[in-house]
Scaffold this active site. Structure first.
Site, PDB file in Angstrom:
ATOM      1  N   ARG A 171       0.895  -1.276  -0.134  1.00  0.00           N
ATOM      2  CA  ARG A 171       0.065  -0.081   0.038  1.00  0.00           C
ATOM      3  C   ARG A 171       1.010   1.260  -0.147  1.00  0.00           C
ATOM      4  NH1 ARG A 171      -3.089   3.700   3.179  1.00  0.00           N
ATOM      5  NH2 ARG A 171      -5.366   3.895   2.012  1.00  0.00           N
ATOM      6  N   GLY A 172       0.871   2.140  -1.032  1.00  0.00           N
ATOM      7  CA  GLY A 172       1.824   3.041  -1.312  1.00  0.00           C
ATOM      8  C   GLY A 172       1.979   4.154  -0.228  1.00  0.00           C
ATOM      9  N   GLU A 173       0.655   4.555   0.318  1.00  0.00           N
ATOM     10  CA  GLU A 173       0.644   5.508   1.269  1.00  0.00           C
ATOM     11  C   GLU A 173       1.358   5.050   2.652  1.00  0.00           C
ATOM     12  OE1 GLU A 173      -3.177   6.677   2.076  1.00  0.00           O
ATOM     13  OE2 GLU A 173      -3.929   6.894   0.202  1.00  0.00           O
ATOM     14  N   ASP A 174       1.251   3.651   2.903  1.00  0.00           N
ATOM     15  CA  ASP A 174       1.880   3.272   4.181  1.00  0.00           C
ATOM     16  C   ASP A 174       3.548   3.138   4.041  1.00  0.00           C
ATOM     17  OD1 ASP A 174      -0.436   3.074   5.272  1.00  0.00           O
ATOM     18  OD2 ASP A 174      -0.474   0.732   4.993  1.00  0.00           O
ATOM     19  N   THR A 175       4.082   2.575   2.638  1.00  0.00           N
ATOM     20  CA  THR A 175       5.284   2.113   2.734  1.00  0.00           C
ATOM     21  C   THR A 175       6.065   2.769   1.639  1.00  0.00           C
ATOM     22  OG1 THR A 175       5.051  -0.027   1.370  1.00  0.00           O
ATOM     23  CG2 THR A 175       4.689   0.042   4.027  1.00  0.00           C
ATOM     24  N   ARG A 176       5.453   3.061   0.531  1.00  0.00           N
ATOM     25  CA  ARG A 176       6.110   3.414  -0.599  1.00  0.00           C
ATOM     26  C   ARG A 176       7.609   4.292  -0.632  1.00  0.00           C
ATOM     27  NH1 ARG A 176       4.732   3.581  -6.047  1.00  0.00           N
ATOM     28  NH2 ARG A 176       2.683   3.304  -5.455  1.00  0.00           N
ATOM     29  N   GLU A 198      -5.519  -7.552  -5.772  1.00  0.00           N
ATOM     30  CA  GLU A 198      -4.083  -7.766  -6.245  1.00  0.00           C
ATOM     31  C   GLU A 198      -3.725  -9.208  -5.458  1.00  0.00           C
ATOM     32  OE1 GLU A 198      -0.978  -4.504  -6.723  1.00  0.00           O
ATOM     33  OE2 GLU A 198      -0.314  -5.491  -5.132  1.00  0.00           O
TER      34      GLU A 198
END
Length: 760
Positions: free
Chosen positions: A29-34, A96
């Site tokens: 999840r991009g907002e968490d870990t990108r 996904e």
């Protein structure tokens, strides 16, 4: 959008070769870990040359998951799922994940979960933020509750897998463990099925155990040396694939010889810097600037770099410099055909690549010819014929096997027959690279060995060519066995002979060297080749007598080597296949090597001045006397006139100071040995076995270097000569069937020394 790192590593190529576009798919999840853990993990994967798919925000413009992303999952070998606090709140991530589980069950996709500061039990049982996320999904998707249940099941399955928990563990250590796990499984899969690695496992293990130990903090350079096509690059690629993940920076710089010619060293410096600094655009304007940048970038890093196919000192000087360029624990592999280059450049250890055994060679050939590790039933004998031709050279096995793939048996037979007449051009072109880098004198020496001296003792070449002999050995073009025998791979010999054929494909008289019986006979019978021919070998394989004119050799002013082997019989010792009915009026004074078995004439030409002779062999000849008076023979190392039953006396050896072997066995009429024989300080073998007419030797001999003294069968020889000085090297003395009773003190003393050493 896919981010695929440019890499020379073999892992990437392996991926594509087995039907998968990517080795790793990242789910997060991009907002968490990108911008944190995922970015660090992606950079590490990219740095190690692992092809990785990471989704881009541009794919998320619509409500539904992009087809490109689902296709990327299907085309990947591993899926790393980063389960963060709000992972389950994203319908995109859950869809996904459902596809990942589907591929895990259908295509054996390997799923590696990472618990990103969340309790694994909360993920598995959907508690905390995961429970809240699914409650919201159920509220929003009341009409599609089946999808929510699929997401829950997928999440539970993934959370049940063994993975990594970031709680209380450094992220860098977890990233390192993930990469090691991926490399380990990739190598396990690829090494077991890749046909190019046939016979390589033991070589890889030997190098890893002996030269590439990773526990030490020293900087270590290791060379892999061998002839072209022997498998140096394949070996280096496999080692790179197995251990490169253990290093902070790893890079495989391929085809340096060719890249230097086409693009230059600055381009290679930029390529290496790009890999180290993880930047696509690196500005380097000249080699010194590139050296400074590389030294600064590498000095504090533990690196593993392969420099493949190096053929000039300047290449390593610009790319690898010295050991102090690299951080502690770094390992550098350099592949080259030139062992001396590796030594000059400070390589610590050199591994000599070896050819394949017959069994491994047949397996490699079969992979290319039949796409399996063994030949088809009706092709076994033909396959063994090609394997025998290749003599363990992987390059030849691959090229020939590929050419024969899906061909009919008649085409196989035709191809095998054609190889005997015309070698494969692709193979020879690769082998000729080493030849093209030689000096003129080195090329000439290589061609002489390929056409005439393979299997001969290196003494036949002469001491003044020792340096060039050394160069040929260093460039993996020849070897010398422990007993001094010159040797080269059959394919290299064939390459050398083909170079000579190309001088004049249709007319042998325009070639510098003739070794084919038919070609040599054609030139001698037609009295041609005067301007070009330097060396002739005429080896009779049938008993047909060929009559040559007196002019056959009359115009060959450049002739350096003449080797004629006649078929002789005990009843007619001096009548061989090649006859000179009008005698012989001329032999070139350039001759260095004269070997004529069954020479039927009584004398050599009167005007022959053998000043450059190194080797004179005239067994079973009709010679009565070699020459009259004193000849200057500083180069002469060997005289062998065995079974020349007309020989009456030996010539004066006063000006043959470097003679090492004098072989006169079976010369039954020999009765006089010139006194100068006793002064040959370099003589190591004197063989007079069977010289039954010999009554005396020189009164005094000072043969300090003599190792073998054979007087066996000299039935009229009663007295052993007086020894001047000592004979410290004498190891074999034959006196059987002689009436000799007393030996000089020096000889008896030497015999006692030998017996004493033998008893000890």
């Amino acid at each position: 959008m896919a981010f695929i790192p440019s890499s020379s590593s073999s892992s990437s190529s392996s991926s594509s070769s087995h039907g998968c576009k990517y080795e790793v798919f990242l789910s997060f999840r991009g907002e968490d870990t990108r911008t944190k853990f995922t970015d660090h993990l992606y950079s590490a994967l990219k740095r190690k040359g692992i092809s990785t798919f990471r989704d881009d925000e541009k794919l998320k413009q619509g409500t539904f998951i992009a087809p490109e992303l689902l296709k990327a999952i299907e085309e990947s070998r591993f899926a790393i799922v980063i389960l963060s606090r709000d992972y389950a709140s994203s319908r995109w991530c859950l869809t996904e994940l459902t596809k990942i589980v589907e591929c895990m069950e259908k295509t054996q996709l390997v799923v590696l979960p990472v618990f990103h500061y969340v309790d694994p039990s909360h993920v598995r049982n959907q508690r905390g933020t995961f429970a809240k996320a699914f409650a919201e999904h159920e509220e929003r998707l009341k009409n599609n509750i089946g999808s929510v249940q699929m997401w829950k099941a997928a999440l539970t399955k993934v959370a049940d897998l063994a993975g990594w928990d970031l709680n209380n563990r450094p992220e860098s250590i977890v990233i390192e463990e993930i990469i090691k796990r991926i490399f380990s499984e990739l190598n396990c899969k690829f090494s077991s099925v890749c046909e190019d690695l046939v016979g390589m496992d033991s070589c890889v293990e030997e190098m890893l155990d002996s030269y590439l130990s990773e526990g030490l903090d020293d900087v270590h350079f290791v060379g892999i040396c061998g002839m072209g096509g022997i498998g140096k690059t394949t070996l280096a690629q496999e080692i790179y694939k197995r251990i490169s993940h253990n290093y902070e920076v790893a890079s495989f710089i391929a085809n340096i010889r060719e890249e230097t010619k086409t693009r230059g060293l600055v381009s290679l410096q930029k390529q290496l810097l790009s890999k180290i600094l993880m930047e696509s655009e690196i500005n380097v304007w000249n080699i010194p600037e590139g050296i400074n940048l590389l030294r600064n970038a590498l000095s504090d890093k533990k690196v593993f770099i392969v420099f493949d196919d190096v053929d000039e000192d300047e290449q390593l000087g610009a790319l690898a410099g010295k050991h102090d360029w690299f951080g502690p624990g770094s390992r550098i592999i350099v592949t080259s055909r030139d062992s001396h280059l590796l030594k000059r450049c400070g390589v610590n250890d050199i591994y000599s690549a070896k050819g394949l055994s017959n069994d491994d060679a047949l397996q490699l050939f079969s992979w290319r010819a039949f796409n399996k590790p063994y030949p088809e039933e009706n092709y076994v004998n033909f396959s063994k014929g090609f394997v025998n031709y290749a003599q363990g050279l992987p390059l030849a096995l691959k090229v020939l096997g590929s050419l024969l793939f899906a061909k009919r048996i008649g085409e196989w037979k035709s191809a095998l027959d054609k190889l005997k007449e015309e070698p494969n051009k692709k193979i020879l072109d690769i082998l000729q690279i080493s030849f093209d880098g030689l000096t003129y004198m080195q090329k000439e020496l290589f061609l002489d060995i390929a056409c005439f001296f393979k299997g001969e003792n290196r003494d036949c070449i002469g001491d003044n060519l020792d340096y060039n002999i050394g160069v040929l050995m260093e460039k993996s073009l020849i070897t010398i066995s422990d007993d001094g025998t010159l040797w080269m791979h059959d394919m290299l010999q064939e390459m050398g002979q083909e170079i000579i054929r190309r001088q004049s494909p249709k007319e042998p008289s325009r070639r510098s060297r003739l070794w084919s019986y038919e070609d040599a006979l054609h030139v001698l019978k037609n009295n041609t080749g005067a301007e070009v021919v330097e060396s002739i070998t005429l080896i009779a394989t049938i008993e047909k007598v060929e009559n040559l004119s007196a002019e056959a050799f009359s115009n060959m002013k450049k002739l350096r080597l003449l080797k004629i082997h006649n078929t002789t019989h005990s009843k007619d010792l001096f009548r061989g296949n090649v006859q000179l009915l009008q005698g012989l009026s001329y032999l070139s004074n350039e001759l260095r090597f004269l070997e004529w078995h069954g020479y039927h004439l009584k004398f050599l030409p009167n005007n022959f001045q053998p000043n450059k002779l190194v080797k004179l062999i005239m067994c079973y000849s009709g010679i009565r006397q070699l020459w009259k008076g004193i000849m200057t023979l500083d180069e002469l190392k060997l005289i062998d006139l065995s079974y020349s039953q007309n020989l009456i006396e030996t010539p004066n050896f006063s000006r043959a100071p470097n003679l090492k072997k004098l072989i006169l066995r079976g010369c039954t009429r020999l009765s006089k040995i010139h006194a100068s024989l006793g002064n040959l300080k370099q003589l190591i073998e004197l063989n007079l076995n069977g010289c039954k007419s010999l009554k005396s030797l020189p009164n005094k001999i000072g043969l300090e270097g003599l190792e073998i003294f054979n007087l066996g069968g000299c039935s009229r020889l009663e007295k052993f000569p007086e020894i001047v000085g000592n004979m410290p090297h004498l190891s074999k003395l034959y006196l059987n069937k002689t009436p000799i009773k007393d030996l000089p003190f020096a000889v008896e003393h030497r015999i006692w020394e030998i017996l004493k050493a033998w008893r000890c």
